[in-house]
Design a protein around this motif. Sequence first.
Motif, PDB file in Angstrom:
ATOM      1  N   ALA A 139       0.828  -1.208   0.000  1.00 41.90           N
ATOM      2  CA  ALA A 139       0.000   0.000   0.000  1.00 41.90           C
ATOM      3  C   ALA A 139       0.862   1.257   0.000  1.00 41.90           C
ATOM      4  O   ALA A 139       0.560   2.228  -0.714  1.00 41.90           O
ATOM      5  N   SER A 140       1.931   1.254   0.790  1.00 40.91           N
ATOM      6  CA  SER A 140       2.819   2.417   0.842  1.00 40.91           C
ATOM      7  C   SER A 140       3.477   2.673  -0.503  1.00 40.91           C
ATOM      8  O   SER A 140       3.634   3.833  -0.926  1.00 40.91           O
ATOM      9  N   CYS A 141       3.856   1.601  -1.198  1.00 41.58           N
ATOM     10  CA  CYS A 141       4.454   1.743  -2.534  1.00 41.58           C
ATOM     11  C   CYS A 141       3.443   2.356  -3.494  1.00 41.58           C
ATOM     12  O   CYS A 141       3.798   3.242  -4.291  1.00 41.58           O
ATOM     13  N   ILE A 142       2.189   1.925  -3.435  1.00 43.55           N
ATOM     14  CA  ILE A 142       1.165   2.471  -4.327  1.00 43.55           C
ATOM     15  C   ILE A 142       0.957   3.951  -4.054  1.00 43.55           C
ATOM     16  O   ILE A 142       0.868   4.763  -4.988  1.00 43.55           O
ATOM     17  N   ASP A 233       4.857  -2.060 -13.442  1.00 37.86           N
ATOM     18  CA  ASP A 233       6.302  -1.880 -13.622  1.00 37.86           C
ATOM     19  C   ASP A 233       7.079  -2.217 -12.349  1.00 37.86           C
ATOM     20  O   ASP A 233       8.266  -1.898 -12.238  1.00 37.86           O
ATOM     21  N   GLN A 234       6.373  -2.830 -11.390  1.00 40.90           N
ATOM     22  CA  GLN A 234       7.003  -3.272 -10.137  1.00 40.90           C
ATOM     23  C   GLN A 234       6.755  -4.776  -9.991  1.00 40.90           C
ATOM     24  O   GLN A 234       5.943  -5.212  -9.176  1.00 40.90           O
ATOM     25  N   PRO A 235       7.431  -5.614 -10.807  1.00 47.18           N
ATOM     26  CA  PRO A 235       7.083  -7.042 -10.874  1.00 47.18           C
ATOM     27  C   PRO A 235       7.174  -7.767  -9.542  1.00 47.18           C
ATOM     28  O   PRO A 235       6.365  -8.658  -9.267  1.00 47.18           O
ATOM     29  N   LYS A 236       8.116  -7.410  -8.704  1.00 42.91           N
ATOM     30  CA  LYS A 236       8.247  -8.090  -7.410  1.00 42.91           C
ATOM     31  C   LYS A 236       7.021  -7.811  -6.544  1.00 42.91           C
ATOM     32  O   LYS A 236       6.432  -8.728  -5.961  1.00 42.91           O
TER      33      LYS A 236
END
Length: 306
Positions: A139-142, A233-236
């Motif tokens: 969630a923080s990454c989003i 674009d963040q596959p992991k």
Amino acid sequence: MSIILYFKYRPEKNEGLCNQLMAIFRIIGETLYHSKQGNNVGIILNDFQTRLSSDTVDFNTNFSKISFDSFVDVNKLIQLLSKENILVRRPEEIDNTNQQNVVFCNRFPIRSMTQVESKETGLFIANNFPFAKKVVNIASCIVNLMSPHTKWKAIHLRIEDELKNFQEDPNADFENHINNQISQTLNMISAPDLSGVYLATGIKEGKYNKIVQMITKKLPHLFVANKMSILKDQPKLLNELNTLSLEEQALVDWLVCLGSPYFAGPHGYSFAYLAGYMRHYRGLDKESTQLWPGYQPLWDLWFPRI
């Protein structure tokens, strides 16, 4: 040895993410109250439940148990509540002979709370509750990926087909509900200075793409994303998201709604109301949160925003 009064969550049939969170918040409110009264109290952790399919009418029996750890950082919860003299125990740590000292809870109030107590509980939960790390990280990454858009808003778009199971009239026109939700969404994102929109929804890709086309046709300047598209674009992280249960994925959406600069959603659903509840007690500007009708008075009675 003093008797310990334990509180334990017991899920109701077909409860999704936020009704289950309300139950946990209820338990915390109760144990805080009893601890302040000088009583020995604790919480017994219990399994949550998750849907096994999304955006489908095959709903009534389509649930499975998931671990308490799916939503909650248990170690942090133990540390947090120990400061309030509240024990946190897993079921296997409790002597079955003491089950008479267990109070089972769900989201419904079991006693009247004063406004002062409601406010103190809301502030405690909103600013301290430790959600599961893996969900918080996604969630923080989003939120970070949305932040380059100078002004963006998260929208709770509740149009999954499973809603047909809750209609009083099963023959009601579900398309009218969808059109109303889309119309309300368009109203909430029509501000000329809004540059981005995050759709918190469990709809499938095909339906999602149609909604995006409708939005961008009317508001072509808007960047529109959901949890899947923004992580492409963040596959992991996308792989981590795909390994989560549907309720854990819903928690990702919900935490994004808490962390977004602006949020809007339908008041009648626990997801949107509980996001508004948390945002209120986190001190976010009142104007940054919009909950539109229909009105559900029980949320305000059960979890009031004082």
